[in-house]
Motif scaffolding. Structure first.
Motif, PDB file in Angstrom:
ATOM      1  N   GLN A 243      11.369  26.599  -7.472  1.00 30.29           N
ATOM      2  CA  GLN A 243      10.943  25.231  -7.785  1.00 30.29           C
ATOM      3  C   GLN A 243      10.937  24.365  -6.516  1.00 30.29           C
ATOM      4  O   GLN A 243      10.011  23.592  -6.284  1.00 30.29           O
TER       5      GLN A 243
ATOM      6  N   GLN B  68       5.648  25.085 -17.193  1.00 32.30           N
ATOM      7  CA  GLN B  68       5.623  26.517 -17.495  1.00 32.30           C
ATOM      8  C   GLN B  68       4.638  26.778 -18.629  1.00 32.30           C
ATOM      9  O   GLN B  68       4.608  26.017 -19.590  1.00 32.30           O
TER      10      GLN B  68
ATOM     11  N   GLN C  44      15.548  17.564 -15.144  1.00 33.92           N
ATOM     12  CA  GLN C  44      15.266  18.237 -13.871  1.00 33.92           C
ATOM     13  C   GLN C  44      15.950  17.572 -12.676  1.00 33.92           C
ATOM     14  O   GLN C  44      15.702  17.936 -11.527  1.00 33.92           O
TER      15      GLN C  44
ATOM     16  N   VAL D 135       3.065  27.103 -13.772  1.00 30.07           N
ATOM     17  CA  VAL D 135       3.950  27.974 -12.996  1.00 30.07           C
ATOM     18  C   VAL D 135       4.279  29.275 -13.731  1.00 30.07           C
ATOM     19  O   VAL D 135       5.290  29.404 -14.406  1.00 30.07           O
TER      20      VAL D 135
ATOM     21  N   HIS E 157       7.483  31.276 -12.709  1.00 29.20           N
ATOM     22  CA  HIS E 157       8.720  30.803 -13.345  1.00 29.20           C
ATOM     23  C   HIS E 157       8.931  31.433 -14.718  1.00 29.20           C
ATOM     24  O   HIS E 157      10.065  31.611 -15.157  1.00 29.20           O
TER      25      HIS E 157
ATOM     26  N   HIS F 235      17.802  19.896 -10.315  1.00 31.79           N
ATOM     27  CA  HIS F 235      16.901  20.748  -9.531  1.00 31.79           C
ATOM     28  C   HIS F 235      16.242  19.966  -8.396  1.00 31.79           C
ATOM     29  O   HIS F 235      16.030  20.491  -7.310  1.00 31.79           O
TER      30      HIS F 235
ATOM     31  N   LEU G  92       3.626  16.079  -6.781  1.00 29.56           N
ATOM     32  CA  LEU G  92       3.554  17.468  -7.247  1.00 29.56           C
ATOM     33  C   LEU G  92       4.367  17.577  -8.521  1.00 29.56           C
ATOM     34  O   LEU G  92       5.487  17.065  -8.594  1.00 29.56           O
ATOM     35  N   SER G  93       3.790  18.189  -9.531  1.00 27.94           N
ATOM     36  CA  SER G  93       4.610  18.545 -10.674  1.00 27.94           C
ATOM     37  C   SER G  93       4.108  19.861 -11.247  1.00 27.94           C
ATOM     38  O   SER G  93       3.084  20.380 -10.811  1.00 27.94           O
ATOM     39  N   ALA G  94       4.852  20.375 -12.196  1.00 27.21           N
ATOM     40  CA  ALA G  94       4.490  21.691 -12.714  1.00 27.21           C
ATOM     41  C   ALA G  94       5.021  21.873 -14.120  1.00 27.21           C
ATOM     42  O   ALA G  94       5.969  21.202 -14.532  1.00 27.21           O
TER      43      ALA G  94
ATOM     44  N   ASP H 191       7.874  25.189  -4.623  1.00 28.23           N
ATOM     45  CA  ASP H 191       6.692  24.552  -5.236  1.00 28.23           C
ATOM     46  C   ASP H 191       6.494  23.151  -4.663  1.00 28.23           C
ATOM     47  O   ASP H 191       5.372  22.719  -4.408  1.00 28.23           O
ATOM     48  N   ILE H 192       7.592  22.467  -4.503  1.00 28.20           N
ATOM     49  CA  ILE H 192       7.539  21.056  -4.113  1.00 28.20           C
ATOM     50  C   ILE H 192       7.373  20.915  -2.604  1.00 28.20           C
ATOM     51  O   ILE H 192       6.497  20.204  -2.118  1.00 28.20           O
TER      52      ILE H 192
ATOM     53  N   VAL I 240       9.163  14.112 -13.224  1.00 34.68           N
ATOM     54  CA  VAL I 240       9.888  15.065 -14.084  1.00 34.68           C
ATOM     55  C   VAL I 240      10.739  14.293 -15.093  1.00 34.68           C
ATOM     56  O   VAL I 240      10.947  13.090 -14.956  1.00 34.68           O
TER      57      VAL I 240
ATOM     58  N   VAL J 185       7.948  13.583  -7.327  1.00 29.42           N
ATOM     59  CA  VAL J 185       7.882  14.644  -8.330  1.00 29.42           C
ATOM     60  C   VAL J 185       8.164  14.050  -9.701  1.00 29.42           C
ATOM     61  O   VAL J 185       9.317  13.747 -10.025  1.00 29.42           O
TER      62      VAL J 185
ATOM     63  N   TYR K  98      15.556  30.725  -9.738  1.00 29.69           N
ATOM     64  CA  TYR K  98      14.525  29.820 -10.279  1.00 29.69           C
ATOM     65  C   TYR K  98      14.479  28.466  -9.561  1.00 29.69           C
ATOM     66  O   TYR K  98      13.397  28.010  -9.166  1.00 29.69           O
TER      67      TYR K  98
HETATM   68  N1  TRP Z   1      11.543  23.607 -13.921  1.00 32.68           N
HETATM   69  C1  TRP Z   1      10.500  22.761 -14.439  1.00 32.68           C
HETATM   70  C2  TRP Z   1      10.679  22.600 -15.948  1.00 32.68           C
HETATM   71  O1  TRP Z   1      11.232  23.463 -16.578  1.00 32.68           O
HETATM   72  C3  TRP Z   1       9.128  23.314 -14.154  1.00 32.68           C
HETATM   73  C4  TRP Z   1       8.842  23.314 -12.691  1.00 32.68           C
HETATM   74  C5  TRP Z   1       8.707  24.421 -11.889  1.00 32.68           C
HETATM   75  C6  TRP Z   1       8.646  22.186 -11.874  1.00 32.68           C
HETATM   76  N2  TRP Z   1       8.404  24.048 -10.640  1.00 32.68           N
HETATM   77  C7  TRP Z   1       8.362  22.683 -10.572  1.00 32.68           C
HETATM   78  C8  TRP Z   1       8.659  20.802 -12.118  1.00 32.68           C
HETATM   79  C9  TRP Z   1       8.106  21.822  -9.519  1.00 32.68           C
HETATM   80  C10 TRP Z   1       8.409  19.952 -11.044  1.00 32.68           C
HETATM   81  C11 TRP Z   1       8.138  20.454  -9.761  1.00 32.68           C
HETATM   82  O2  TRP Z   1      10.218  21.625 -16.482  1.00 32.68           O
END
Ligand code: TRP
Length: 332
Positions: free
Chosen positions: A133, A9, A151, A40, A43, A154, A5-7, A136-137, A147, A145, A129
């Motif tokens: 996150q 903004q 990160q 996301v 976020h 986080h 899983l990744s994300a 999300d995961i 990243v 993940v 925040y």
């Molecule tokens: N915080 C991450 C960033 O700024 C973005 C993000 C939000 C993210 N939810 C996530 C990354 C879940 C990985 C998994 O890059």
């Protein structure tokens, strides 16, 4: 298959840093993992913003990811899966105020906001925040993940939250997600190679992934190479251009030009020519893909809504189980 899983903004156009630092890797992982990639939008609400810009940027990011080769069935828009927010509340109740206060990104951002304007809003959303996150995961039971190093903290928090939840409710329910750190080439601003390539510096400083050929070549041509007097060895600007060749996988030409450099025979114009060409080769297919996708805008949007709905089913199942585990009542 292990789950990824990744994300990202939706903050506007993708740039070279996003591509080499994340998206390129996302595309590759699709071959070997069950991948989900979120745009996301929730976020993005943590900092002051305009509704129309968010709306536009969310679709823009979706289309640009697809143009880079992310598969449509792997993409979702975060707010199409409101269960993320529901889980986020539950997780916030097993995450301490102190833990969140120690998040360096929160501290940096609040300092920035305070610097800009004393009364600027430091929202509770910004504080929470990292919990969103984690939701999300954890909601997809992700094993990995991908990243950047920024990160790391986080991700560690996400693991701590999973652990705390499992301990409190006496059930090994949430997976402990592991980061897959992406080697990010340290790209510097073309206009000021003493600084990192970053969008916040302004247009001249970063390469937009969907820029027209002309613009890219011009940008590279005008890249700063010598930054001052008394330079020993390779200047940061020249090093940056070589770094770009490596990132674009142009090893042969990189090695040739590097040899020229060591022989004192490197022509900056030749180096810039090579970098411009490499970037154009890399980027042109993305731009073509984007044009094609935009010709079918309506249909693509429907596909993304469908993939978000499919992905949502997983999130709904998790929330059903979480309600059960935490003692919330069930309607059915
Ligand atoms: N915080 C991450 C960033 O700024 C973005 C993000 C939000 C993210 N939810 C996530 C990354 C879940 C990985 C998994 O890059």
């Amino acid at each position: 298959m292990k789950k990824v899983l990744s994300a990202i903004q939706p903050t506007g156009d993708l740039h070279l840093g996003n591509y080499f630092g994340a998206v390129q890797n996302w595309v590759k992982l699709q071959d070997n993992y069950d991948c989900k990639y979120g745009v996301v939008d929730y976020h993005c609400m943590t900092m002051p913003y305009k509704a129309s810009a968010l709306r536009e940027n969310t679709w823009k990011m979706v289309f640009q990811l697809l143009a880079c080769g992310v598969k449509v069935e792997n993409v979702f828009v975060q707010s199409f899966v409101p269960e993320h927010v529901e889980l986020s509340w539950v997780l916030s109740c097993v995450c301490s105020y102190g833990e969140l206060s120690r998040m360096t990104q929160f501290k940096d951002k609040t300092d920035q906001l305070k610097d800009k304007d004393k009364d600027a809003l430091v929202s509770s959303g910004l504080f929470l925040y990292p919990v969103l996150q984690a939701a999300d995961i954890l909601i997809y039971h992700a094993d990995y993940v991908p990243v950047g190093k920024d990160q790391e903290q986080h991700l560690e928090l996400s693991r701590n939250i999973a652990q705390r939840f499992n301990t409190q409710f006496e059930k090994e329910y949430f997976v402990h997600p592991e980061p897959l750190f992406t080697e990010i080439p340290k790209l510097l601003s073309l206009a000021d190679p003493n600084k990192k390539m970053s969008k916040s510096l302004g247009e001249k400083h970063y390469v937009n992934l969907f820029a027209e050929e002309d613009r890219i070549r011009k940008q590279v041509k005008s890249a700063v190479t010598d930054t001052g007097e008394g330079q020993i060895g390779m200047s940061p600007g020249v090093k940056n251009l070589f770094e770009l060749l490596v990132a674009c996988n142009e090893k042969t030409i990189h090695d040739q030009l590097m040899q020229d450099f060591h022989n004192g025979a490197l022509k900056y114009s030749a180096l810039k020519e090579a970098v411009g060409e490499a970037l154009v080769q890399l980027i042109s297919p993305f731009r073509d893909n984007l044009k094609a996708l935009e010709e079918n805008k309506k249909q693509i949007k429907e596909q993304v809504k469908d993939s978000s709905s499919n992905i949502r089913k997983v999130a709904q199942q998790t929330m059903k189980e979480v309600r059960e585990i935490t003692g919330l009542l069930s309607l059915k």
